[in-house]
Enzyme design. Structure first.
Site, mmCIF file in Angstrom:
data_model
loop_
_atom_site.group_PDB
_atom_site.id
_atom_site.type_symbol
_atom_site.label_atom_id
_atom_site.label_comp_id
_atom_site.label_asym_id
_atom_site.label_seq_id
_atom_site.Cartn_x
_atom_site.Cartn_y
_atom_site.Cartn_z
ATOM 1 N N GLY A 96 30.503 26.524 33.983
ATOM 2 C CA GLY A 96 29.286 26.577 33.174
ATOM 3 C C GLY A 96 28.260 27.571 33.653
ATOM 4 N N THR A 147 31.126 16.431 28.300
ATOM 5 C CA THR A 147 31.806 16.668 29.573
ATOM 6 C C THR A 147 31.218 15.814 30.685
ATOM 7 O OG1 THR A 147 32.461 18.434 31.107
ATOM 8 C CG2 THR A 147 30.223 18.535 30.271
ATOM 9 N N THR A 198 34.145 26.381 27.309
ATOM 10 C CA THR A 198 34.625 25.515 28.392
ATOM 11 C C THR A 198 34.841 26.397 29.616
ATOM 12 O OG1 THR A 198 36.369 23.966 29.073
ATOM 13 C CG2 THR A 198 37.028 25.725 27.593
ATOM 14 N N GLY A 199 34.836 25.772 30.785
ATOM 15 C CA GLY A 199 35.038 26.541 32.015
ATOM 16 C C GLY A 199 33.837 26.411 32.926
ATOM 17 N N SER A 217 37.712 14.949 32.778
ATOM 18 C CA SER A 217 36.550 15.848 32.670
ATOM 19 C C SER A 217 35.524 15.381 31.656
ATOM 20 C CB SER A 217 36.997 17.248 32.261
ATOM 21 O OG SER A 217 37.837 17.801 33.225
ATOM 22 N N THR A 254 36.892 19.504 29.461
ATOM 23 C CA THR A 254 35.717 19.437 28.578
ATOM 24 C C THR A 254 36.099 19.655 27.131
ATOM 25 O OG1 THR A 254 34.274 20.240 30.297
ATOM 26 C CG2 THR A 254 33.571 20.667 28.037
ATOM 27 N N ARG A 310 23.512 18.535 39.439
ATOM 28 C CA ARG A 310 23.923 19.778 38.776
ATOM 29 C C ARG A 310 24.168 19.531 37.277
ATOM 30 N NH1 ARG A 310 28.603 21.570 35.644
ATOM 31 N NH2 ARG A 310 28.869 23.797 35.998
ATOM 32 N N VAL A 311 23.693 20.457 36.459
ATOM 33 C CA VAL A 311 23.944 20.412 35.014
ATOM 34 C C VAL A 311 24.629 21.717 34.634
ATOM 35 C CG1 VAL A 311 22.820 20.411 32.737
ATOM 36 C CG2 VAL A 311 21.985 18.889 34.547
ATOM 37 N N GLY A 312 25.631 21.639 33.778
ATOM 38 C CA GLY A 312 26.362 22.838 33.369
ATOM 39 C C GLY A 312 25.895 23.379 32.031
ATOM 40 N N ASP A 313 26.741 24.188 31.428
ATOM 41 C CA ASP A 313 26.415 24.830 30.152
ATOM 42 C C ASP A 313 26.565 23.900 28.949
ATOM 43 O OD1 ASP A 313 29.258 24.816 30.777
ATOM 44 O OD2 ASP A 313 29.520 25.872 28.884
HETATM 45 C C1 SD4 Z 1 30.597 22.632 33.050
HETATM 46 N N1 SD4 Z 1 31.610 23.831 31.247
HETATM 47 O O1 SD4 Z 1 30.029 21.601 33.371
HETATM 48 C C2 SD4 Z 1 31.619 22.574 31.946
HETATM 49 C C3 SD4 Z 1 32.925 22.196 32.545
HETATM 50 C C4 SD4 Z 1 34.128 22.565 31.762
HETATM 51 O O2 SD4 Z 1 36.325 22.805 31.605
HETATM 52 O O3 SD4 Z 1 34.075 23.070 30.687
HETATM 53 N N2 SD4 Z 1 35.277 22.371 32.286
HETATM 54 O O4 SD4 Z 1 30.407 23.695 33.621
#
Ligand code: SD4
Length: 330
Positions: A243, A207, A240-241, A87, A189, A217-220
């Protein structure tokens, strides 16, 4: 607002007077246990998931007299360079088109922040984020421009897709179903918070984002206030998780602001998860987890599902801890 201050403000406004913001801020920090310092709890390093190598590296960096910011960068680099972490960085799982794209950010005790999003071909995304913070007039750089900037700063281009990740992607292509996995345990992450021996705070998050996401795509994780927020007066938080859920609730900023208002790190993390779950209480198919620290060096953490853990190095001892979670008994 406490009763004394409420009465004071009411009395002043009754006289047609207002209190300056600096006076208000002073009163808030004076009455807020989160802004107190407790040197016995420093230095410390805390990170999402079971990442003993990264946390040890950050701890050693602090022990060698380097800053909390250095500790964050060096600690996160360990996961970025580990091909077994699917990740983060090298070995990260690709998007649905087979491209590994990285998101990372870093924030220091002065409120400076640097970030890269949708970065390809460079292993140490957090180090590039630090260069954005320290060497440019900007805070966030994306894609090709971020990659070119990294190369101009001496970073080497490298293919980030390992054979193992390529095979996993080719397997995924057979069904092509986008379904974020709830916990990838210790291969996830990394969000990291560190305090040096004086309690000075910094944080970082790095991450490759959610596996098999849409290209672009872009996450948090690289977004200030969502995947990470540091306020050296109050505390810091990281996520984490999935986003998208963190972004919609600006989770890390929310946690720091709740601590500013007097909530403990634990209460603040729980409320941030509540904010997500109140809108969709029956949705069980995604994970979000937070960790937070206040100025005293007290820790909080909470997740939606069981399975999340964080790693902490404090008082010369490293531990992996499983916090409480929203669906416990529900
Ligand atoms: C995301 N928060 O790109 C990140 C991914 C992540 O555990 O944290 N995975 O959404």
């Amino acid at each position: 607002m406490n009763r004394r201050k409420f009465l004071q403000n009411t009395a002043l406004s009754g006289l047609g007077l207002t209190v300056g913001t600096s006076a208000l801020a002073k009163t808030v920090s004076e009455s807020n246990p989160n802004t107190e310092i407790n040197k016995e709890n420093y230095p410390l390093v805390i990170a999402t998931w079971n990442v003993p190598n990264a946390v040890s590296k950050a701890w050693q960096t602090l022990q060698s007299g380097k800053s909390a910011l250095d500790a964050i960068e060096k600690g996160c680099n360990v996961e970025e360079e580990d091909p077994n972490n699917s990740s983060v960085g090298y070995g990260g799982l690709p998007d649905r088109d087979g491209r590994v794209t990285l998101d990372a950010c870093i924030m220091d005790e002065k409120g400076n922040y640097g970030s890269v999003v949708f970065l390809q071909n460079i292993v140490n995304a957090i180090s590039v984020a630090r260069k954005v913070m320290e060497e440019t007039p900007h805070v966030l750089m994306a894609g090709d421009g971020a990659e070119q900037f990294a190369v101009s700063q001496g970073f080497k281009r490298q293919n980030l897709l390992t054979e193992k990740s390529k095979q996993a992607w080719q397997e995924w292509l057979k069904k092509s179903e986008y379904k974020p996995v709830i916990n990838i345990e210790n291969h996830d992450t990394i969000g990291m918070l560190a305090m040096d021996k004086d309690g000075t705070l910094s944080g970082g998050c790095t991450t490759s984002g959610l596996a098999y996401k849409m290209h672009g795509r872009v996450g948090d994780s690289p977004i200030i206030g969502s995947g990470l927020f540091v306020d050296n007066e109050v505390g810091a938080a990281t996520a984490t998780g999935v986003g998208e859920e963190v972004l919609k609730t600006v989770g890390s900023f929310l946690i720091v602001e709740l601590m500013r208002q007097g909530k403990s790190p634990q209460q603040a993390c729980e409320e941030a998860v509540d904010r997500i779950m109140k809108k969709q209480p029956d949705r069980r198919d995604f994970q979000v987890a937070y960790i937070a620290v206040n100025k005293k060096g007290e820790i909080g953490s909470y997740s939606i599902h069981e399975g999340f853990s964080y790693t902490i190095y404090q008082n010369g001892e490293m531990k992996n801890i499983k916090p409480g979670f929203w669906f416990d008994g529900k």
